[in-house]
Every structure is written in C-alpha cells, then in structure tokens.
Design a protein around this motif. Structure first.
Motif, PDB file in Angstrom:
ATOM      1  N   ALA A   1       0.816  -1.214   0.000  1.00  0.00           N
ATOM      2  CA  ALA A   1       0.000   0.000   0.000  1.00  0.00           C
ATOM      3  C   ALA A   1       0.851   1.266   0.000  1.00  0.00           C
ATOM      4  O   ALA A   1       0.420   2.316  -0.504  1.00  0.00           O
ATOM      5  CB  ALA A   1      -0.933   0.000   1.203  1.00  0.00           C
ATOM      6  N   SER A   2       2.055   1.193   0.537  1.00  0.00           N
ATOM      7  CA  SER A   2       2.932   2.367   0.621  1.00  0.00           C
ATOM      8  C   SER A   2       3.918   2.446  -0.532  1.00  0.00           C
ATOM      9  O   SER A   2       4.775   3.338  -0.559  1.00  0.00           O
ATOM     10  CB  SER A   2       3.709   2.352   1.942  1.00  0.00           C
ATOM     11  OG  SER A   2       4.594   1.238   1.996  1.00  0.00           O
ATOM     12  N   ARG A   3       3.798   1.538  -1.488  1.00  0.00           N
ATOM     13  CA  ARG A   3       4.721   1.519  -2.624  1.00  0.00           C
ATOM     14  C   ARG A   3       3.963   1.584  -3.945  1.00  0.00           C
ATOM     15  O   ARG A   3       4.163   0.810  -4.853  1.00  0.00           O
ATOM     16  CB  ARG A   3       5.599   0.242  -2.585  1.00  0.00           C
ATOM     17  CG  ARG A   3       6.527   0.142  -1.382  1.00  0.00           C
ATOM     18  CD  ARG A   3       7.472   1.320  -1.290  1.00  0.00           C
ATOM     19  NE  ARG A   3       8.441   1.207  -0.218  1.00  0.00           N
ATOM     20  CZ  ARG A   3       8.241   1.571   1.040  1.00  0.00           C
ATOM     21  NH1 ARG A   3       7.074   2.081   1.398  1.00  0.00           N
ATOM     22  NH2 ARG A   3       9.187   1.449   1.951  1.00  0.00           N
ATOM     23  N   ARG A   4       3.085   2.576  -4.040  1.00  0.00           N
ATOM     24  CA  ARG A   4       2.311   2.777  -5.265  1.00  0.00           C
ATOM     25  C   ARG A   4       3.124   3.532  -6.320  1.00  0.00           C
ATOM     26  O   ARG A   4       2.980   3.297  -7.511  1.00  0.00           O
ATOM     27  CB  ARG A   4       1.042   3.570  -4.967  1.00  0.00           C
ATOM     28  CG  ARG A   4       0.156   3.010  -3.868  1.00  0.00           C
ATOM     29  CD  ARG A   4      -0.568   1.785  -4.300  1.00  0.00           C
ATOM     30  NE  ARG A   4      -1.561   1.386  -3.307  1.00  0.00           N
ATOM     31  CZ  ARG A   4      -2.222   0.236  -3.356  1.00  0.00           C
ATOM     32  NH1 ARG A   4      -2.010  -0.611  -4.341  1.00  0.00           N
ATOM     33  NH2 ARG A   4      -3.103  -0.071  -2.417  1.00  0.00           N
ATOM     34  N   TYR A   5       3.964   4.484  -5.844  1.00  0.00           N
ATOM     35  CA  TYR A   5       4.666   5.366  -6.758  1.00  0.00           C
ATOM     36  C   TYR A   5       6.159   5.388  -6.435  1.00  0.00           C
ATOM     37  O   TYR A   5       6.566   5.173  -5.298  1.00  0.00           O
ATOM     38  CB  TYR A   5       4.102   6.792  -6.682  1.00  0.00           C
ATOM     39  CG  TYR A   5       2.646   6.862  -7.068  1.00  0.00           C
ATOM     40  CD1 TYR A   5       2.269   6.970  -8.397  1.00  0.00           C
ATOM     41  CD2 TYR A   5       1.650   6.808  -6.089  1.00  0.00           C
ATOM     42  CE1 TYR A   5       0.926   7.020  -8.755  1.00  0.00           C
ATOM     43  CE2 TYR A   5       0.316   6.859  -6.435  1.00  0.00           C
ATOM     44  CZ  TYR A   5      -0.044   6.955  -7.773  1.00  0.00           C
ATOM     45  OH  TYR A   5      -1.367   6.991  -8.117  1.00  0.00           O
ATOM     46  N   CYS A   6       6.946   5.650  -7.441  1.00  0.00           N
ATOM     47  CA  CYS A   6       8.398   5.699  -7.299  1.00  0.00           C
ATOM     48  C   CYS A   6       8.801   6.882  -6.435  1.00  0.00           C
ATOM     49  O   CYS A   6       8.393   8.027  -6.697  1.00  0.00           O
ATOM     50  CB  CYS A   6       9.044   5.800  -8.678  1.00  0.00           C
ATOM     51  SG  CYS A   6      10.852   5.919  -8.634  1.00  0.00           S
TER      52      CYS A   6
END
Length: 281
Positions: free
Chosen positions: A118-123
């Motif tokens: 959930a906390s790694r959606r975007y670079c």
C-alpha cells in the motif's frame, strides 16, 4: 512464539502462480482483516470460491503472498464482502493469540506485506507508478529503473540481568500495559550489540556487558525483525528512567517474575520465561 507453526511449513519464496477456487484470500482494511469465526473458537480466511460470485475480477486482481503446506495465500485489495456470509472484519491484533496458530501467523505476515504494498504505489525517485516484478517480490519503476524491496526494520529485545534479578519495564503512552523487556530499533551505522548498549543507557541509564545473542523473531505487528540478547549489569547504578519511552523499570527476583503471555507469542515473554525457569544463559 507466533512463527513456531510446526509441523506446518511456511514458504515465502515468490511464486506468483494464479489462484484457484481453493486458494485463500487475505483482505485488510483500516487495521482489520476479513475472517470467519467458528463455533469452536478457531477461525478461517475466505477462499476464492467464497468471494467469486460478488467479485467478478477476483481471478485477475490479486497479489501472491506465500504458501503454507503448499496452500497459496493471496492479497486482495478491493473486494465486495458477500452478505450474509459469516465473514467479519476483525482487528489484526486478533492474530496474536488466534487458533490455529499457523493461520494467525499467515494473517499477520500478510498484514505486513499488505502495508508495504500500500505504501509503494509510486516511485520515490521520479514519481511514476510502480509495477510488480515478475520474478522477485519487488516493485520497480518502468521510467527510471528504481527498485523497491520489502522493508524490514531490525530491532533488539534486551534482557538485562544482575545475578538472579531481571530488569522489566512498562511502556509509556501505549495501549500495551504488560511488563516487557527493554527494546529499541537499530540505527544506521551501528551493530546489534551497540544497539543493546545504547538503548539500555538511553532508557534506564545503566551500563551493560557480556552481551550474548539468544534468538530472533519476525514481528509483523510492527514490521520488525527482532533479535533477542541477554546481557549483564556492568556496574551498580541507579535506574534513570527515560519517561518519554517508559512508564517504569524495576528489578524482579527470578522466581517473582510476572509471566503474562498465555499465548506464548512473543520473543520478549519467551526470554522472560527462560530466565524464570533457567536463570541467566
């Protein structure tokens, strides 16, 4: 401890094979997990067959997590809960003493992975949406090539002994009110043994020596890998309590130690029980 699920076998190798109707689905929302409580006090997770009628895309939108005894577990991020079905959303703290234990361990391990995804959606480097790697448990950026692996935070559990006495503490400002050992996260640039010395000095103002490793534990409730150490009081000294971290710290004679963990889930309470039964290792 919570990870001791033998004779069941936990396999966390990343094998993103598609689910079947008997695969187990783990769904989390607002710190709660979807489970079905049974009359005998045990619980179960939904299988894909329990959810497929209300979730037409369930066999397309999933994340492979791990397997236990060859049975695959998958993360489901957006589902409609069928009603009536007997399934309810329960706080993830439920898994600490849940039965059967192997499903409790699956539930809290899945929760740790769910939080990471959930906390790694975007670079974090260029802002582009991340994509799942096909071979490793890793998120990668198709624009700049940045790679994100699951986050694990190392921490120490510290049993400070003085002859036949053990130092116990209680946390300040937390809902957990039982006695515990001293603990703390390892900082960048220090060894685990240095963490032990620093945390004891910071929290109770004491010097320790003869630091020796006991055992480790994955503690997914806080996303932590715990390493347990016993150590000895190096010199007599007055406890100087860090009141921002601890509500109290006091010495207990070995046979007067409070044993407050009937579920035997945590490394902290295994170490307390070990000292109660055996003395310092």
């Amino acid at each position: 401890m919570i990870q001791d699920i033998a004779p069941h076998c936990f396999d966390n190798a990343y094998r993103p094979l598609p689910p079947d109707r008997n695969s187990r689905g783990l769904f989390y929302q607002d710190g709660k997990a979807l489970i079905r409580l049974k009359e005998d006090g045990s619980f179960e997770f939904p299988r894909f067959r329990d959810l497929e009628a209300d979730n037409g895309d369930i066999y397309r939108n999933y994340i492979y997590l791990f397997s236990i005894d060859g049975q695959a577990f998958y993360l489901l991020e957006h589902i409609t809960i069928p009603a009536p079905s007997g399934f309810t959303m329960e706080n993830t703290q439920f898994f600490r003493g849940a039965s059967p234990r192997f499903l409790g361990f699956a539930g809290i391990t899945g929760w740790q992975l769910a939080q990471w995804y959930a906390s790694r959606r975007y670079c974090g480097q260029c802002g582009a949406p991340l994509v799942h790697d096909e071979k490793e448990r890793m998120m990668r950026c198709p624009r700049c090539g940045h790679l994100e692996y699951p986050k694990i935070s190392p921490a120490v559990i510290i049993a400070v002994t003085d002859g036949d006495r053990l130092l116990l503490s209680k946390y300040a400002g937390r809902t957990y009110k039982k006695y515990a050992l001293l603990a703390g996260f390892t900082e960048i640039g220090e060894t685990l043994e240095e963490t032990v010395r620093r945390e004891v000095m910071e929290e109770v103002g004491l010097r320790v020596d003869n630091i020796r490793y006991y055992k480790s534990q994955p503690w997914s409730f806080s996303g932590t890998l715990l390493a347990g150490f016993f150590c000895d009081l190096a010199e007599p000294g007055q406890i100087r309590l860090d009141e921002e971290e601890l509500a109290l710290a006091q010495w207990f004679d070995r046979k007067e130690l409070p044993l407050e963990d009937p579920d035997h889930a945590s490394l902290t309470h295994e170490m307390i029980r070990y000292f109660y039964e055996n003395g310092r290792p």
